[in-house]
Design a protein around this motif. Structure first.
Motif, PDB file in Angstrom:
ATOM      1  N   ALA A 167      11.243  55.411  67.588  1.00  0.00           N
ATOM      2  CA  ALA A 167      10.783  54.216  68.291  1.00  0.00           C
ATOM      3  C   ALA A 167      11.978  53.473  68.877  1.00  0.00           C
ATOM      4  O   ALA A 167      12.836  52.998  68.147  1.00  0.00           O
ATOM      5  CB  ALA A 167      10.024  53.310  67.330  1.00  0.00           C
ATOM      6  N   GLY A 194       7.203  55.902  66.760  1.00  0.00           N
ATOM      7  CA  GLY A 194       8.026  55.990  65.556  1.00  0.00           C
ATOM      8  C   GLY A 194       7.266  56.541  64.379  1.00  0.00           C
ATOM      9  O   GLY A 194       7.801  56.594  63.268  1.00  0.00           O
ATOM     10  N   TYR A 208       6.255  49.201  64.638  1.00  0.00           N
ATOM     11  CA  TYR A 208       6.950  49.828  65.744  1.00  0.00           C
ATOM     12  C   TYR A 208       6.566  49.141  67.054  1.00  0.00           C
ATOM     13  O   TYR A 208       5.629  48.351  67.093  1.00  0.00           O
ATOM     14  CB  TYR A 208       6.609  51.326  65.789  1.00  0.00           C
TER      15      TYR A 208
END
Length: 350
Positions: free
Chosen positions: A58, A65, A106
């Protein structure tokens, strides 16, 4: 936008060993097979080149991510049961709260994982609880990185690593872990997932492997420590034998809580008149003889970028993903022939 990986029969070769031809979902009623959970279900630990599009590191507001990998054991389960459709919703770093509420860890926020489960869902696999205990923090606090050998003896009462782990484990086993609906026990979590499924649906709960070899043979230096990684190609990261055994004991206690939760969830489902069931997949046993510091390991050691551990550290390698797949498929009703051999050439399970 929710980023998920569709597990379709077209992703695997046709063959025998089908448990159920899981039917396609009706709109809004959930995928036939849904893989829920944390990094031990997403495929974390596989090479970063295996991450699915949109699921890599990410960094740009686009990728999640979540580190969902095409070599995740969930794809092997899908190859075995051959669902008409399926969703890999598991995400690296997920806690129990992310089963029932959004995950904004994320740049791309993910909706609650349980939203993928519905009345057409016949099979769910789940790995959850490790991040609620803070096991990654335990490992970081116990592994001696270059210049930080004072991390030895993290197991001792009064050390922050020890005390935090004991407190968090008590939540997992007794008090309940945090969710948007308030504290929930593992039994309550399993019940909540299972009751959303189709009648006679099966929720398979995977436990966690102990990371370290219990044999002192792998800890032979003057401090009875074991090398688990290398920083800058020179300096070593190590773990002390007694600390390794303590970390294993945390996994054992967590696995006992998982087993108890499975039994309790089945009891409450039956009392409520539900026909869904929860079964335990004993993954830990599959890793006997293949732990860190013990020879042919199926779990990554400390994979370091400089002195910083990568998320792939202390997670199953591709061999470990195959072991997970075998343990999970062995728990399925009907004992289907597992399709848990990952073919690097075709990038699929067969």
């Amino acid at each position: 936008m929710r980023l998920t990986a569709l597990l379709t029969a077209s992703a695997v070769a046709a063959g025998t060993g089908i448990l159920i031809a899981l039917p396609a979902q009706a709109e809004g009623t959930g995928a036939a097979y849904v893989a829920l959970g944390d990094s031990y279900a997403s495929g974390e630990g596989a090479p970063e080149s295996h991450y699915l599009e949109g699921d890599s590191i990410a960094k740009d507001g686009v990728t999640t991510g979540c580190h969902r990998a095409y070599s995740s054991w969930a794809f092997g389960v899908a190859a075995t049961v051959q669902p008409a459709d399926g969703i890999l919703a598991a995400c690296s770093g997920a806690r129990a709260t992310h089963l029932f509420g959004p995950n904004d860890s994320y740049p791309t926020t993910e909706s609650a994982q349980i939203d993928e489960v519905g009345s057409s869902t016949r099979l769910v696999t789940l790995s959850i609880g490790g991040n609620d205990v803070g096991f990654a923090d335990v490992v970081r606090g116990c592994v001696s990185a270059p210049g930080k050998r004072g991390r030895y003896d993290c197991r001792l009462e009064g050390r922050p690593v020890h005390d935090d782990a004991v407190r968090n484990l008590n939540k997992l086993t007794n008090l309940g872990v945090d969710t948007p609906n308030g504290p929930m026990t593992l039994a309550g979590i399993y019940h909540a997932v299972a009751e959303r499924m189709a009648p006679d649906g099966v929720l398979v709960v995977a436990n966690y492997p102990q990371l370290f070899s219990e044999s002192i043979e792998g800890y032979r230096d003057e401090e009875y420590s074991c090398k688990v990684g290398t920083a800058y190609g020179v300096a070593t990261a190590t773990v002390k034998y007694d600390d390794a055994l303590w970390m294993n004991s945390l996994a054992q206690e967590g696995n006992a809580a998982i087993a108890n939760g499975v039994a309790e969830a089945n009891r409450t489902l039956q009392e409520a008149g539900n026909t869904q069931s929860v079964v335990l997949a004993d993954v830990d046993t599959a890793f006997e003889g293949h732990r860190i510091c013990g020879g042919d390991k199926w779990i990554n050691g400390a994979q370091l970028a400089g002195a910083t551990p990568k998320q792939t550290s202390m997670h199953p390698s591709v061999k470990g993903q195959e072991a997970y797949c075998r343990a999970v498929t062995a728990a399925l009703p009907g004992s289907p022939a597992p399709r848990c051999d990952f073919d690097q050439a075709t990038q699929s399970y067969n």
